[in-house]
Write a protein that holds these residues in place. Sequence first.
Motif, mmCIF file in Angstrom:
data_model
loop_
_atom_site.group_PDB
_atom_site.id
_atom_site.type_symbol
_atom_site.label_atom_id
_atom_site.label_comp_id
_atom_site.label_asym_id
_atom_site.label_seq_id
_atom_site.Cartn_x
_atom_site.Cartn_y
_atom_site.Cartn_z
ATOM 1 N N GLU B 36 0.829 -1.212 0.000
ATOM 2 C CA GLU B 36 0.000 0.000 0.000
ATOM 3 C C GLU B 36 0.863 1.260 0.000
ATOM 4 O O GLU B 36 1.869 1.330 0.712
ATOM 5 C CB GLU B 36 -0.870 0.039 1.261
ATOM 6 C CG GLU B 36 -2.261 -0.517 1.064
ATOM 7 C CD GLU B 36 -3.163 -0.114 2.226
ATOM 8 O OE1 GLU B 36 -4.255 0.402 1.959
ATOM 9 O OE2 GLU B 36 -2.759 -0.326 3.383
ATOM 10 N N LEU B 37 0.429 2.236 -0.775
ATOM 11 C CA LEU B 37 1.057 3.565 -0.763
ATOM 12 C C LEU B 37 0.033 4.513 -0.158
ATOM 13 O O LEU B 37 -0.985 4.816 -0.779
ATOM 14 C CB LEU B 37 1.429 3.966 -2.193
ATOM 15 C CG LEU B 37 1.960 5.380 -2.439
ATOM 16 C CD1 LEU B 37 3.167 5.691 -1.584
ATOM 17 C CD2 LEU B 37 2.321 5.551 -3.911
ATOM 18 N N VAL B 38 0.261 4.928 1.067
ATOM 19 C CA VAL B 38 -0.731 5.710 1.809
ATOM 20 C C VAL B 38 -0.217 7.130 2.040
ATOM 21 O O VAL B 38 0.938 7.322 2.442
ATOM 22 C CB VAL B 38 -1.023 5.041 3.177
ATOM 23 C CG1 VAL B 38 -1.952 5.903 4.020
ATOM 24 C CG2 VAL B 38 -1.634 3.663 2.964
ATOM 25 N N ALA B 39 -1.064 8.095 1.777
ATOM 26 C CA ALA B 39 -0.689 9.493 2.043
ATOM 27 C C ALA B 39 -1.329 9.945 3.341
ATOM 28 O O ALA B 39 -2.495 9.639 3.606
ATOM 29 C CB ALA B 39 -1.164 10.375 0.900
ATOM 30 N N ILE B 40 -0.560 10.651 4.142
ATOM 31 C CA ILE B 40 -1.128 11.309 5.321
ATOM 32 C C ILE B 40 -1.106 12.792 5.005
ATOM 33 O O ILE B 40 -0.048 13.383 4.835
ATOM 34 C CB ILE B 40 -0.315 11.016 6.596
ATOM 35 C CG1 ILE B 40 -0.355 9.520 6.895
ATOM 36 C CG2 ILE B 40 -0.863 11.802 7.775
ATOM 37 C CD1 ILE B 40 0.483 9.102 8.071
ATOM 38 N N MET B 41 -2.295 13.346 4.873
ATOM 39 C CA MET B 41 -2.393 14.758 4.488
ATOM 40 C C MET B 41 -2.771 15.617 5.675
ATOM 41 O O MET B 41 -3.544 15.182 6.527
ATOM 42 C CB MET B 41 -3.464 14.914 3.421
ATOM 43 C CG MET B 41 -2.928 14.945 2.019
ATOM 44 S SD MET B 41 -4.182 15.544 0.915
ATOM 45 C CE MET B 41 -3.873 17.287 0.955
ATOM 46 N N GLY B 42 -2.267 16.787 5.680
ATOM 47 C CA GLY B 42 -2.624 17.697 6.758
ATOM 48 C C GLY B 42 -1.777 18.940 6.689
ATOM 49 O O GLY B 42 -0.683 18.907 6.121
ATOM 50 N N PRO B 43 -2.266 20.030 7.262
ATOM 51 C CA PRO B 43 -1.485 21.276 7.236
ATOM 52 C C PRO B 43 -0.259 21.179 8.141
ATOM 53 O O PRO B 43 -0.127 20.225 8.910
ATOM 54 C CB PRO B 43 -2.479 22.317 7.774
ATOM 55 C CG PRO B 43 -3.442 21.529 8.595
ATOM 56 C CD PRO B 43 -3.526 20.172 8.000
ATOM 57 N N SER B 44 0.609 22.163 8.039
ATOM 58 C CA SER B 44 1.797 22.198 8.907
ATOM 59 C C SER B 44 1.369 22.208 10.371
ATOM 60 O O SER B 44 0.412 22.890 10.726
ATOM 61 C CB SER B 44 2.623 23.456 8.627
ATOM 62 O OG SER B 44 3.155 23.377 7.350
ATOM 63 N N GLY B 45 2.027 21.431 11.179
ATOM 64 C CA GLY B 45 1.693 21.391 12.600
ATOM 65 C C GLY B 45 0.581 20.411 12.933
ATOM 66 O O GLY B 45 0.146 20.310 14.084
ATOM 67 N N ALA B 46 0.109 19.668 11.931
ATOM 68 C CA ALA B 46 -0.984 18.720 12.180
ATOM 69 C C ALA B 46 -0.500 17.485 12.941
ATOM 70 O O ALA B 46 -1.311 16.755 13.512
ATOM 71 C CB ALA B 46 -1.620 18.303 10.853
#
Lengths: 207, 223
Positions: B36-46
């Motif tokens: 699996e290729l999983v992205a963890i997305m979130g703004p800076s400091g998340a």
Amino acid sequence: MSFSMPQTSSGRPVTPLRYAFRSLHYRKGGLLRALASLSLLLIYLTVLGGVVEGVDREITELSEAGEAPSKDLLDFRDTMGSWYTFTFVLYSLLMLFLALTYFSMVAVARGEESHLLKSLGFSRWEVDTLFLLEALLLTCLTAVISLAVAIVFTPIFPRIFQPFGIQFRATFQPLTFLQLTLVLVVTASAGAVLGGEISQRERRVAV
Amino acid sequence: MKESVVLVEGVKKVYGSGRKRVEALRGVDMEVKGGELVAIMGPSGAGKTTLLNIISGIEAPTKGKVTVRGIRVDSLNERERRLFRRVNIGYVFQNYNLIPSLNALENVLLPSLFSEEDLSERAMELLKMVGLQGRWDHLPGELSGGERQRVALARALLRNPPLILADEPTGNIDTTQAGKLMRILRRIAREGKAIIVATHDPVVASSCHRVLRLRDGKMGGRM
């Protein structure tokens, strides 16, 4: 596209020693400046020390022969003696200051390198080994070059002082070894005084 | 059914105490399987980097369980975590973290620095895989940003770890190079490795198999 395996003498392209060598080679500009300034400093201190000891010896020899040393000679020794001590202390402090500055710079510049090595799974001991190996190599190199430069240049100075009637024998005296020790200890503990360029260059080029 | 490589359960991470107390992660749960290729997305400091650091064992969680290939990472001591990291984790940083005095091949070989094992051939194969076989003797300063990041990826793969963690790997490179890097990551995932990419770039996230959103230290669901 074809490519060939790199040929290296030891078989493994990366070893701790090679890492240290490469690191020094990469910073050769700063290294040359450091070596040049340390060598000049050593010569300067050796000459001053040599003059003081040469004059001292001459006064002792005159006293032993039952002759009174001239007032000029005594004044010269007193003036040079105090000046030498002052200069010696001043340069020691300067070198320590440079060493501390270097430490701070290296801590900032190579912090990411250290963090990377730790994140790759290296122990603190292994990371320290790399940096200490580099410092050790540099110290050895500095010692050899400083010593060589001092040996070559010190005999020149008696000729400079001859017109003043001072018999100055520039051999390796205890003071010279004291100076050498100072240079070596400070250089070894600092890892070397490489110059202010390192941190900016490291940041600019890679990490 | 694919094997679970990473299992994160109720992970919390708190920095400081009293008035300076900061909750970086507030109970994160996630699972990533092999391939699996999983992205963890979130703004800076998340909390993306903190989460990756906890999964890799660089930091310990304040609470919760982290299991990587059946190993409870949160219960390992510092020495065990270091050895665990050496074998199981390949890390790719946003700013490459290449050693400026070593050439591309030597940088790839860095994880084997204190090992007697000669991994030169594997390192050359990896450089070939990332398209840099002709540039093995170039210093990082002679490579472009994208090329440096591919060297960093090859380095992460040297010990053939089952898990690759990439923290903003495309943050410092242009979109063409980013696309190239993501294609390589997909190819690596197809070979069975689990890859977690922390990013705030939706384009990068869209090229992953699955996207998880992290906001204020909590998982905000799939996208």
